[in-house]
Design a protein around this motif. Structure first.
Motif, mmCIF file in Angstrom:
data_model
loop_
_atom_site.group_PDB
_atom_site.id
_atom_site.type_symbol
_atom_site.label_atom_id
_atom_site.label_comp_id
_atom_site.label_asym_id
_atom_site.label_seq_id
_atom_site.Cartn_x
_atom_site.Cartn_y
_atom_site.Cartn_z
ATOM 1 N N MET A 136 0.830 -1.201 0.000
ATOM 2 C CA MET A 136 0.000 0.000 0.000
ATOM 3 C C MET A 136 0.870 1.258 0.000
ATOM 4 O O MET A 136 0.627 2.213 -0.749
ATOM 5 C CB MET A 136 -0.920 0.000 1.222
ATOM 6 C CG MET A 136 -2.061 -0.981 1.143
ATOM 7 S SD MET A 136 -3.284 -0.722 2.471
ATOM 8 C CE MET A 136 -2.391 -1.365 3.890
ATOM 9 N N ASP A 137 1.898 1.255 0.851
ATOM 10 C CA ASP A 137 2.775 2.424 0.949
ATOM 11 C C ASP A 137 3.518 2.668 -0.358
ATOM 12 O O ASP A 137 3.697 3.821 -0.782
ATOM 13 C CB ASP A 137 3.770 2.235 2.089
ATOM 14 C CG ASP A 137 3.104 2.194 3.465
ATOM 15 O OD1 ASP A 137 1.938 2.626 3.570
ATOM 16 O OD2 ASP A 137 3.749 1.724 4.423
ATOM 17 N N ALA A 138 3.950 1.591 -1.010
ATOM 18 C CA ALA A 138 4.680 1.735 -2.273
ATOM 19 C C ALA A 138 3.773 2.284 -3.367
ATOM 20 O O ALA A 138 4.199 3.134 -4.171
ATOM 21 C CB ALA A 138 5.269 0.389 -2.695
ATOM 22 N N ALA A 139 2.532 1.825 -3.420
ATOM 23 C CA ALA A 139 1.604 2.333 -4.435
ATOM 24 C C ALA A 139 1.395 3.832 -4.278
ATOM 25 O O ALA A 139 1.315 4.573 -5.271
ATOM 26 C CB ALA A 139 0.281 1.592 -4.344
ATOM 27 N N THR A 140 1.321 4.288 -3.029
ATOM 28 C CA THR A 140 1.172 5.721 -2.773
ATOM 29 C C THR A 140 2.445 6.473 -3.145
ATOM 30 O O THR A 140 2.393 7.522 -3.804
ATOM 31 C CB THR A 140 0.829 5.960 -1.294
ATOM 32 O OG1 THR A 140 -0.412 5.304 -0.985
ATOM 33 C CG2 THR A 140 0.705 7.436 -0.993
ATOM 34 N N LYS A 141 3.589 5.954 -2.749
ATOM 35 C CA LYS A 141 4.853 6.636 -3.003
ATOM 36 C C LYS A 141 5.146 6.763 -4.494
ATOM 37 O O LYS A 141 5.556 7.835 -4.967
ATOM 38 C CB LYS A 141 5.995 5.883 -2.321
ATOM 39 C CG LYS A 141 7.370 6.480 -2.597
ATOM 40 C CD LYS A 141 8.465 5.743 -1.839
ATOM 41 C CE LYS A 141 9.835 6.363 -2.143
ATOM 42 N NZ LYS A 141 10.918 5.686 -1.385
ATOM 43 N N TYR A 142 4.931 5.693 -5.244
ATOM 44 C CA TYR A 142 5.316 5.681 -6.652
ATOM 45 C C TYR A 142 4.185 6.096 -7.582
ATOM 46 O O TYR A 142 4.383 6.184 -8.795
ATOM 47 C CB TYR A 142 5.840 4.298 -7.033
ATOM 48 C CG TYR A 142 7.081 3.917 -6.253
ATOM 49 C CD1 TYR A 142 8.249 4.663 -6.365
ATOM 50 C CD2 TYR A 142 7.074 2.837 -5.377
ATOM 51 C CE1 TYR A 142 9.385 4.322 -5.642
ATOM 52 C CE2 TYR A 142 8.202 2.493 -4.645
ATOM 53 C CZ TYR A 142 9.355 3.239 -4.787
ATOM 54 O OH TYR A 142 10.485 2.905 -4.066
#
Length: 469
Positions: free
Chosen positions: A151-157
């Motif tokens: 989830m965090d990676a989808a938001t970051k990238y």
């Protein structure tokens, strides 16, 4: 808040991974990658093309919105991959997804991931770090921590993501949204969800992991194991049998929960439970999922929405209590066939009962629509809002989102808390305990062993960099 992950990634592995990422296509901003596909077909690399992967590849290709430009599978060339290889005989083929990204990272905009549950995570993290959009089989990851990082990676990238619980683009999804908005479904306090069909681990027992066997020549078993604890190869882990093992799978709950109570989880804004109780377990095992299980998830008040209790019944002899006028099961005729075992629909098909204010609903799985139980449903029939029409598939919704035309119906922001809820249920099964969970700190506060399981097993050192966001 995000779970902190005390992993010992070496500087060399971290630098090496980032060097490969930058060398492929990380210098392209996600917005630019998305723009490359706007209004055109999406170039996609399909990772995992046997078993469930066959249907995933077909769904994407049959939408008419995708160009399949590369294939990857740890069993590339084995019989399980033959159908997809015949469809795309001339595209480049790989057994190691890392080599796919290194050699062809500039040639595609998105990936599909239909590998075993425990290996979704590293593939998705690698893809998102390169700005690639991700269509990932359910459940998203194997542990609570992996799901949070995804989830965090989808938001970051800033990439498009879609978990492939395909009913989330079906009639039942749109009906649930319309009925909730219209106040037909309101003030739900109780849900009974059930999956009582045979599972591949039913009838099995073991006192440990399986003995070593020769590794087939057409399998890269090291890559197949991904971040999981290494074990000697045994065919008893392959061809979907990994679902039977806590070490590799997520059991009936992880496999079917996202097809049964996904709409309720989203539209009733359930979020994360504060308590999950292992109410009953049939033959608990340290290694295999139980023969049957009853779990109770307790969700707190959400604004004006009342507290809600969701009971989960699995196991062939663990049928749930149903309303006296339940009648026949609701069956989605488009349920994909299992790779082993069967889906029992004559006795009781997978489904749910939803207890709202003044009305009780029954439903099946996947895209099936809800029915109102009893005379109340007949009285309301002429006043029910119509189910909005939608003319594409779940895969098509993902591809249109990559092209800038729609928003994903099951993006990681929506699917993540659902998968984390199921991960908490698996922890309750594994410990056979009632666990208290603090959604603020993302910790289990009453059971040290269960709390440690939130992190999952420590990754192999050469895979630890995927846990560094």
């Amino acid at each position: 808040m995000t779970i902190k992950m005390p992993v010992a990634a070496t500087a060399i592995s971290r630098r090496g991974w980032m060097k490969g990422a930058l060398g492929a296509s990380a210098l392209l901003a996600p917005g630019l990658v998305r723009a490359q596909s706007r209004g055109q077909k999406v170039n996609i690399a399909c990772i995992g093309i046997g078993g469930r992967g066959v249907a995933v590849v077909k769904d994407l290709y049959d939408s008419g919105l995708a160009n399949v430009v590369a294939l990857c599978d740890t069993e590339m060339g084995a019989s399980r991959t033959a159908e997809v290889l015949k469809m795309f005989p001339d595209v480049p083929k790989f057994r190691d997804f890392r080599q796919l990204f290194d050699k062809m990272g500039n040639a595609f905009d998105a990936v599909s991931i239909a590998t075993p549950d425990f290996s979704h995570f590293p593939v998705a993290m690698h893809a998102m770090a390169l700005g690639k959009h991700v269509y990932c089989e359910k459940p998203m990851g194997h542990s609570f921590r992996q799901i949070q990082l995804m989830m965090d990676a989808a938001t970051k990238y800033k990439v498009m993501t879609q978990m492939a619980n395909q009913g989330h683009s079906g009639a039942g999804y749109f009906q649930f949204g319309a009925w909730t908005s219209a106040g037909i479904i309101k003030n739900v306090t109780r849900i009974t969800a059930f999956m009582n069909s045979p599972r591949r681990w039913h009838g099995k027992t073991t006192n440990g992991f399986l003995p070593a066997e020769p590794v087939p020549a057409d399998l890269d078993f090291d890559v197949w194991q991904a971040t999981s604890n290494p074990h000697p190869y045994n065919f008893g882990y392959m061809v979907g049998e990994w679902r039977s093992w806590f070490e590799y799978g997520n059991g009936a709950l992880g496999d079917w929960g996202a097809h049964i109570f996904d709409n309720a989880h989203e539209f009733l804004r359930l979020g994360l439970p504060t308590e999950v109780e292992s109410h009953w377990i049939d033959r608990p095992s340290r290694y295999l999922f139980p023969q049957g299980s009853t779990l109770i998830f307790r969700f707190p008040r959400r604004g004006a929405l009342p507290p809600l209790e969701l009971s989960w019944y699995e196991g062939q002899n663990n049928l749930p209590p149903l309303p006296a006028d339940f009648g026949d099961s609701v069956v989605d005729p488009n349920i994909p066939p299992p790779s082993a075992g069967s889906i029992e629909t004559k006795r009781l098909a997978p489904g749910k009962v939803i207890y709202g204010e003044g009305l009780t609903f029954k439903g099946g799985s996947h895209a099936s629509e809800l029915e109102i139980i009893g005379q109340a449903g007949l009285d309301l029939r002429s006043r029910l809002p119509a189910t909005p029409a939608y003319d594409t598939s779940h895969a098509g919704n993902f591809l249109r989102s990559v092209m800038g035309q729609e928003q994903c119906h099951s993006d990681f922001r929506i699917a993540g808390p659902l998968c984390q809820t199921m991960a908490l249920g698996v922890i309750a099964q594994r410990t056979n305990a009632k666990i208290s969970f603090d959604p603020g700190s993302r910790r289990i506060t009453n059971h040290k062993v269960a709390d440690a399981l939130l992190l999952g097993d420590p990754p192999r050192p050469e895979w630890a960099h995927y846990y560094q966001l």
